[in-house]
Design a protein around this motif. Sequence first.
Motif, PDB file in Angstrom:
ATOM      1  N   ILE A 134      35.791  39.917  88.599  1.00  0.00           N
ATOM      2  CA  ILE A 134      34.525  39.513  89.218  1.00  0.00           C
ATOM      3  C   ILE A 134      33.591  39.047  88.114  1.00  0.00           C
ATOM      4  O   ILE A 134      33.275  39.802  87.191  1.00  0.00           O
ATOM      5  N   ILE A 135      33.164  37.798  88.234  1.00  0.00           N
ATOM      6  CA  ILE A 135      32.199  37.228  87.292  1.00  0.00           C
ATOM      7  C   ILE A 135      30.864  37.134  88.019  1.00  0.00           C
ATOM      8  O   ILE A 135      30.738  36.413  89.002  1.00  0.00           O
ATOM      9  N   MET A 136      29.876  37.894  87.538  1.00  0.00           N
ATOM     10  CA  MET A 136      28.526  37.884  88.124  1.00  0.00           C
ATOM     11  C   MET A 136      27.764  36.690  87.564  1.00  0.00           C
ATOM     12  O   MET A 136      27.739  36.479  86.352  1.00  0.00           O
ATOM     13  N   VAL A 137      27.153  35.916  88.462  1.00  0.00           N
ATOM     14  CA  VAL A 137      26.370  34.741  88.082  1.00  0.00           C
ATOM     15  C   VAL A 137      24.937  34.996  88.523  1.00  0.00           C
ATOM     16  O   VAL A 137      24.675  35.175  89.714  1.00  0.00           O
ATOM     17  N   THR A 138      23.997  35.030  87.564  1.00  0.00           N
ATOM     18  CA  THR A 138      22.623  35.366  87.924  1.00  0.00           C
ATOM     19  C   THR A 138      21.611  34.848  86.919  1.00  0.00           C
ATOM     20  O   THR A 138      21.936  34.641  85.751  1.00  0.00           O
ATOM     21  N   GLY A 139      20.410  34.671  87.405  1.00  0.00           N
ATOM     22  CA  GLY A 139      19.290  34.336  86.535  1.00  0.00           C
ATOM     23  C   GLY A 139      18.553  35.585  86.081  1.00  0.00           C
ATOM     24  O   GLY A 139      17.642  35.531  85.263  1.00  0.00           O
ATOM     25  N   HIS A 140      18.934  36.737  86.614  1.00  0.00           N
ATOM     26  CA  HIS A 140      18.293  38.016  86.301  1.00  0.00           C
ATOM     27  C   HIS A 140      19.088  38.705  85.197  1.00  0.00           C
ATOM     28  O   HIS A 140      19.915  39.570  85.451  1.00  0.00           O
ATOM     29  N   THR A 141      18.816  38.287  83.964  1.00  0.00           N
ATOM     30  CA  THR A 141      19.646  38.707  82.834  1.00  0.00           C
ATOM     31  C   THR A 141      19.024  39.815  81.987  1.00  0.00           C
ATOM     32  O   THR A 141      19.456  40.041  80.862  1.00  0.00           O
ATOM     33  N   GLU A 142      18.043  40.515  82.540  1.00  0.00           N
ATOM     34  CA  GLU A 142      17.451  41.609  81.798  1.00  0.00           C
ATOM     35  C   GLU A 142      18.534  42.654  81.508  1.00  0.00           C
ATOM     36  O   GLU A 142      19.473  42.828  82.269  1.00  0.00           O
ATOM     37  N   ARG A 143      18.370  43.355  80.407  1.00  0.00           N
ATOM     38  CA  ARG A 143      19.382  44.316  79.964  1.00  0.00           C
ATOM     39  C   ARG A 143      19.752  45.307  81.062  1.00  0.00           C
ATOM     40  O   ARG A 143      20.937  45.597  81.273  1.00  0.00           O
ATOM     41  N   ASN A 144      18.756  45.837  81.783  1.00  0.00           N
ATOM     42  CA  ASN A 144      19.058  46.823  82.818  1.00  0.00           C
ATOM     43  C   ASN A 144      19.918  46.214  83.924  1.00  0.00           C
ATOM     44  O   ASN A 144      20.738  46.898  84.530  1.00  0.00           O
ATOM     45  N   ASN A 145      19.790  44.914  84.187  1.00  0.00           N
ATOM     46  CA  ASN A 145      20.625  44.252  85.189  1.00  0.00           C
ATOM     47  C   ASN A 145      22.062  44.077  84.689  1.00  0.00           C
ATOM     48  O   ASN A 145      23.011  44.241  85.450  1.00  0.00           O
ATOM     49  N   VAL A 146      22.206  43.735  83.436  1.00  0.00           N
ATOM     50  CA  VAL A 146      23.545  43.595  82.850  1.00  0.00           C
ATOM     51  C   VAL A 146      24.253  44.944  82.881  1.00  0.00           C
ATOM     52  O   VAL A 146      25.426  45.041  83.254  1.00  0.00           O
ATOM     53  N   VAL A 147      23.533  46.005  82.540  1.00  0.00           N
ATOM     54  CA  VAL A 147      24.111  47.349  82.555  1.00  0.00           C
ATOM     55  C   VAL A 147      24.494  47.737  83.992  1.00  0.00           C
ATOM     56  O   VAL A 147      25.576  48.278  84.229  1.00  0.00           O
ATOM     57  N   ALA A 148      23.621  47.450  84.960  1.00  0.00           N
ATOM     58  CA  ALA A 148      23.916  47.782  86.361  1.00  0.00           C
ATOM     59  C   ALA A 148      25.158  47.042  86.845  1.00  0.00           C
ATOM     60  O   ALA A 148      25.999  47.610  87.550  1.00  0.00           O
ATOM     61  N   ALA A 149      25.283  45.781  86.461  1.00  0.00           N
ATOM     62  CA  ALA A 149      26.470  45.000  86.853  1.00  0.00           C
ATOM     63  C   ALA A 149      27.723  45.599  86.224  1.00  0.00           C
ATOM     64  O   ALA A 149      28.747  45.759  86.887  1.00  0.00           O
ATOM     65  N   ARG A 150      27.636  45.949  84.990  1.00  0.00           N
ATOM     66  CA  ARG A 150      28.773  46.559  84.289  1.00  0.00           C
ATOM     67  C   ARG A 150      29.161  47.883  84.932  1.00  0.00           C
ATOM     68  O   ARG A 150      30.340  48.177  85.146  1.00  0.00           O
ATOM     69  N   GLU A 151      28.177  48.689  85.265  1.00  0.00           N
ATOM     70  CA  GLU A 151      28.428  49.990  85.887  1.00  0.00           C
ATOM     71  C   GLU A 151      29.029  49.853  87.285  1.00  0.00           C
ATOM     72  O   GLU A 151      29.725  50.746  87.755  1.00  0.00           O
ATOM     73  N   ALA A 152      28.760  48.732  87.961  1.00  0.00           N
ATOM     74  CA  ALA A 152      29.319  48.498  89.298  1.00  0.00           C
ATOM     75  C   ALA A 152      30.766  48.023  89.225  1.00  0.00           C
ATOM     76  O   ALA A 152      31.474  48.047  90.224  1.00  0.00           O
ATOM     77  N   GLY A 153      31.201  47.557  88.043  1.00  0.00           N
ATOM     78  CA  GLY A 153      32.577  47.107  87.888  1.00  0.00           C
ATOM     79  C   GLY A 153      32.725  45.609  87.715  1.00  0.00           C
ATOM     80  O   GLY A 153      33.825  45.070  87.856  1.00  0.00           O
ATOM     81  N   VAL A 154      31.630  44.917  87.390  1.00  0.00           N
ATOM     82  CA  VAL A 154      31.704  43.482  87.121  1.00  0.00           C
ATOM     83  C   VAL A 154      32.511  43.269  85.845  1.00  0.00           C
ATOM     84  O   VAL A 154      32.367  44.001  84.870  1.00  0.00           O
ATOM     85  N   THR A 155      33.363  42.260  85.863  1.00  0.00           N
ATOM     86  CA  THR A 155      34.236  41.986  84.723  1.00  0.00           C
ATOM     87  C   THR A 155      33.510  41.197  83.637  1.00  0.00           C
ATOM     88  O   THR A 155      33.607  41.513  82.459  1.00  0.00           O
ATOM     89  N   GLU A 156      32.797  40.146  84.048  1.00  0.00           N
ATOM     90  CA  GLU A 156      32.057  39.295  83.113  1.00  0.00           C
ATOM     91  C   GLU A 156      30.718  38.931  83.739  1.00  0.00           C
ATOM     92  O   GLU A 156      30.522  39.069  84.950  1.00  0.00           O
ATOM     93  N   PHE A 157      29.809  38.391  82.934  1.00  0.00           N
ATOM     94  CA  PHE A 157      28.448  38.091  83.345  1.00  0.00           C
ATOM     95  C   PHE A 157      28.091  36.700  82.846  1.00  0.00           C
ATOM     96  O   PHE A 157      28.306  36.405  81.667  1.00  0.00           O
ATOM     97  N   VAL A 158      27.571  35.824  83.715  1.00  0.00           N
ATOM     98  CA  VAL A 158      27.145  34.478  83.327  1.00  0.00           C
ATOM     99  C   VAL A 158      25.700  34.297  83.735  1.00  0.00           C
ATOM    100  O   VAL A 158      25.333  34.554  84.890  1.00  0.00           O
ATOM    101  N   ALA A 159      24.872  33.846  82.795  1.00  0.00           N
ATOM    102  CA  ALA A 159      23.453  33.626  83.056  1.00  0.00           C
ATOM    103  C   ALA A 159      23.211  32.237  83.638  1.00  0.00           C
ATOM    104  O   ALA A 159      23.864  31.270  83.248  1.00  0.00           O
ATOM    105  N   LYS A 160      22.283  32.169  84.585  1.00  0.00           N
ATOM    106  CA  LYS A 160      21.817  30.876  85.091  1.00  0.00           C
ATOM    107  C   LYS A 160      20.689  30.419  84.180  1.00  0.00           C
ATOM    108  O   LYS A 160      19.926  31.254  83.695  1.00  0.00           O
ATOM    109  N   PRO A 161      20.523  29.144  83.946  1.00  0.00           N
ATOM    110  CA  PRO A 161      21.337  28.063  84.479  1.00  0.00           C
ATOM    111  C   PRO A 161      22.738  28.083  83.862  1.00  0.00           C
ATOM    112  O   PRO A 161      22.890  28.283  82.658  1.00  0.00           O
ATOM    113  N   VAL A 162      23.722  27.895  84.709  1.00  0.00           N
ATOM    114  CA  VAL A 162      25.122  27.968  84.311  1.00  0.00           C
ATOM    115  C   VAL A 162      25.525  26.698  83.573  1.00  0.00           C
ATOM    116  O   VAL A 162      25.230  25.598  84.032  1.00  0.00           O
TER     117      VAL A 162
END
Length: 172
Positions: A85-113
């Motif tokens: 699962i690759i999360m795509v978001t404009g909400h790239t604050e550290r706490n959001n990246v950590v929350a995505a990681r804790e949920a089981g997201v595999t990778e993270f991509v910041a918008k604009p992509v």
Amino acid sequence: MDLSKLSVMIVDDSRSMRTLLANILSSLGVREVTEMGDPAGALQEMRHAMPDILLVDWRMDLIDGIEFTRLVRTGADSPNPYIPIIMVTGHTERNNVVAAREAGVTEFVAKPVSVKALAARLSAVVDKPRPFVKSKGYFGPDRRRRFNPDYDGPRRRESDKGGGSSQTAAAG
């Protein structure tokens, strides 16, 4: 990297973002792309489309990307809890990246992509897949990205040398 045999499902409630991501995937050689605007419908469609990778938006109505990820990873009726699962978001604050990681997201991509950023994340999940970890409160890809021979803390995973002991793993 040949992505022509990959099947990717885009889960985003924005039609324009789905179109943009589909166009980027097409330019990278992905031939099979499924676009879903509804996360609940995406869970159902996963049973039929059987995608290899999910691109998931964070902010969606009803079910956000974090909850969707949790449903995929730990839901009793999940069609594939191991799917990257690759999360795509404009909400790239550290706490959001950590929350995505804790949920089981595999990778993270910041918008604009960018094509380069998405290609790098696709390459990471295709060329360097991480093993999955199941522990109390977490199921998903191993969050450790590299071995640190200088780490002198407890080794809590069975796969660590000395599995489960507090001994330092042998460097190697």
